[in-house]
Scaffold this motif. Sequence first.
Motif, mmCIF file in Angstrom:
data_model
loop_
_atom_site.group_PDB
_atom_site.id
_atom_site.type_symbol
_atom_site.label_atom_id
_atom_site.label_comp_id
_atom_site.label_asym_id
_atom_site.label_seq_id
_atom_site.Cartn_x
_atom_site.Cartn_y
_atom_site.Cartn_z
ATOM 1 N N ARG A 9 -0.436 -6.685 -15.812
ATOM 2 C CA ARG A 9 0.613 -7.690 -15.898
ATOM 3 C C ARG A 9 1.878 -7.091 -16.508
ATOM 4 N N ASN A 10 2.998 -7.721 -16.205
ATOM 5 C CA ASN A 10 4.275 -7.280 -16.730
ATOM 6 C C ASN A 10 4.267 -7.299 -18.262
ATOM 7 N N GLY A 11 4.648 -6.185 -18.879
ATOM 8 C CA GLY A 11 4.739 -6.097 -20.322
ATOM 9 C C GLY A 11 3.436 -5.853 -21.041
ATOM 10 N N GLU A 12 2.352 -5.681 -20.315
ATOM 11 C CA GLU A 12 1.033 -5.546 -20.930
ATOM 12 C C GLU A 12 0.875 -4.189 -21.610
ATOM 13 N N THR A 13 0.203 -4.171 -22.752
ATOM 14 C CA THR A 13 -0.146 -2.945 -23.455
ATOM 15 C C THR A 13 -1.593 -2.587 -23.123
ATOM 16 N N LEU A 14 -1.813 -1.354 -22.681
ATOM 17 C CA LEU A 14 -3.108 -0.962 -22.140
ATOM 18 C C LEU A 14 -3.629 0.305 -22.795
ATOM 19 N N SER A 15 -4.945 0.448 -22.742
ATOM 20 C CA SER A 15 -5.602 1.705 -23.060
ATOM 21 C C SER A 15 -6.204 2.258 -21.774
ATOM 22 N N ALA A 16 -6.193 3.547 -21.622
ATOM 23 C CA ALA A 16 -6.699 4.161 -20.400
ATOM 24 C C ALA A 16 -8.186 4.483 -20.529
ATOM 25 N N PRO A 17 -8.898 4.479 -19.403
ATOM 26 C CA PRO A 17 -8.359 4.185 -18.073
ATOM 27 C C PRO A 17 -8.208 2.678 -17.859
ATOM 28 N N PHE A 18 -7.249 2.305 -17.035
ATOM 29 C CA PHE A 18 -7.044 0.894 -16.729
ATOM 30 C C PHE A 18 -7.012 0.697 -15.223
ATOM 31 N N ARG A 19 -7.356 -0.523 -14.817
ATOM 32 C CA ARG A 19 -7.441 -0.826 -13.389
ATOM 33 C C ARG A 19 -6.109 -1.334 -12.866
ATOM 34 N N VAL A 20 -5.741 -0.857 -11.686
ATOM 35 C CA VAL A 20 -4.609 -1.406 -10.948
ATOM 36 C C VAL A 20 -5.170 -2.096 -9.708
ATOM 37 N N GLN A 21 -4.681 -3.304 -9.439
ATOM 38 C CA GLN A 21 -5.163 -4.097 -8.308
ATOM 39 C C GLN A 21 -3.989 -4.487 -7.423
ATOM 40 N N PHE A 22 -4.189 -4.355 -6.124
ATOM 41 C CA PHE A 22 -3.131 -4.584 -5.157
ATOM 42 C C PHE A 22 -3.484 -5.750 -4.228
ATOM 43 N N HIS A 23 -2.445 -6.334 -3.642
ATOM 44 C CA HIS A 23 -2.664 -7.351 -2.621
ATOM 45 C C HIS A 23 -1.568 -7.252 -1.567
ATOM 46 N N ALA A 24 -1.956 -7.494 -0.310
ATOM 47 C CA ALA A 24 -1.013 -7.553 0.803
ATOM 48 C C ALA A 24 -1.162 -8.890 1.507
ATOM 49 N N SER A 25 -0.060 -9.589 1.674
ATOM 50 C CA SER A 25 -0.043 -10.862 2.395
ATOM 51 C C SER A 25 0.591 -10.671 3.765
ATOM 52 N N GLY A 26 -0.066 -11.180 4.789
ATOM 53 C CA GLY A 26 0.486 -11.111 6.137
ATOM 54 C C GLY A 26 0.607 -9.704 6.679
ATOM 55 N N LEU A 27 -0.070 -8.749 6.070
ATOM 56 C CA LEU A 27 -0.025 -7.348 6.477
ATOM 57 C C LEU A 27 -1.447 -6.782 6.429
ATOM 58 N N ASN A 28 -1.678 -5.725 7.204
ATOM 59 C CA ASN A 28 -3.021 -5.164 7.328
ATOM 60 C C ASN A 28 -3.124 -3.833 6.594
ATOM 61 N N VAL A 29 -4.243 -3.628 5.914
ATOM 62 C CA VAL A 29 -4.469 -2.428 5.115
ATOM 63 C C VAL A 29 -5.587 -1.614 5.741
ATOM 64 N N SER A 30 -5.342 -0.320 5.920
ATOM 65 C CA SER A 30 -6.351 0.533 6.545
ATOM 66 C C SER A 30 -6.260 1.956 6.027
ATOM 67 N N HIS A 31 -7.390 2.627 6.070
ATOM 68 C CA HIS A 31 -7.475 4.072 5.868
ATOM 69 C C HIS A 31 -6.465 4.753 6.797
ATOM 70 N N THR A 32 -5.903 5.868 6.363
ATOM 71 C CA THR A 32 -4.880 6.558 7.164
ATOM 72 C C THR A 32 -5.425 7.149 8.455
ATOM 73 N N ASP A 33 -6.746 7.197 8.627
ATOM 74 C CA ASP A 33 -7.287 7.611 9.924
ATOM 75 C C ASP A 33 -6.961 6.592 11.012
ATOM 76 N N ILE A 34 -6.635 5.371 10.615
ATOM 77 C CA ILE A 34 -6.172 4.356 11.563
ATOM 78 C C ILE A 34 -4.662 4.474 11.646
ATOM 79 N N THR A 35 -4.157 5.039 12.728
ATOM 80 C CA THR A 35 -2.731 5.359 12.826
ATOM 81 C C THR A 35 -1.921 4.269 13.523
ATOM 82 N N ASP A 36 -2.492 3.111 13.671
ATOM 83 C CA ASP A 36 -1.802 1.963 14.255
ATOM 84 C C ASP A 36 -0.558 1.620 13.432
ATOM 85 N N ALA A 37 0.566 1.370 14.108
ATOM 86 C CA ALA A 37 1.814 1.022 13.422
ATOM 87 C C ALA A 37 1.683 -0.287 12.662
ATOM 88 N N GLY A 38 0.719 -1.121 13.020
ATOM 89 C CA GLY A 38 0.522 -2.394 12.337
ATOM 90 C C GLY A 38 -0.340 -2.295 11.097
#
Length: 257
Positions: A173-202
């Motif tokens: 979260r914004n401004g959070e104080t952390l000790s390592a290691p820490f987790r980063v979590q991502f999200h994509a809305s309306g977009l597709n996520v794939s391994h780079t072996d999938i070279t589709d422009a989408g």
Amino acid sequence: MSAPATRLARGLAAAALTLASAAVAAADPAHPWVTLPAPLPQPQTYFTNLKDGDRIEMPFVLKFGLSRSGLAAITKDVRDTGHHHLLVNRELPLDFTQPLPFNDQYRHFGKGQMETVLDFAPGTYTLRLLLADHKHIPFFIYSKPMTITVTAKNDKLDAKTLVKPGVELLSPRNGETLSAPFRVQFHASGLNVSHTDITDAGAGHFRLVAQAKGGAVERISFGNGATEGWLKPPPGDYTLRLELVSNAPGGAVMASG
């Protein structure tokens, strides 16, 4: 959306060079900040914006998370990746060697989606996520069952208006104080996520851009389709920005947040 500034606890140990994930073959050379926690968590899917017992109204955008594995579209077989399936009022399959069926109780997200818009009638539902390969044969990577209650449904609301293409850094979260290691979590809305072996422009993969105050810019690519990771950078104050980078030649930035 402004980039979150992350303050790491002073006294952090030096960065360690380890594999990005024990369950995923790294598509890119491991960045020296990328590590794994101890004890090592089990691979699992999970819901990032809904918990067991919640009471919600429809339509609702349900978001998916994934630990220690990566996403890939079903275009071809990519080792150590899969795609999400939402099970509605269904138990886990008895036979994990058979492909999952296609119907309203087994909803497939074979393009690498990280969310779906639910449009259930009022009532009680049990939901579970299950990861499967390009042939829809499930892995032993799944979420705990979650029971929710739909209290109302707004038939006048266009569900499509709830999804705006973009990316979001769910944690830290914004401004959070952390000790390592820490987790980063991502999200994509309306977009597709794939391994780079999938070279589709989408399709695209996540890249985290980090800069210490007064320091150099670090770019950490998650080309294996991962939607989260664990980091162990040197102590300091950091600004983080998330990007989704196209898997097509040229690697254009599809979204930033």
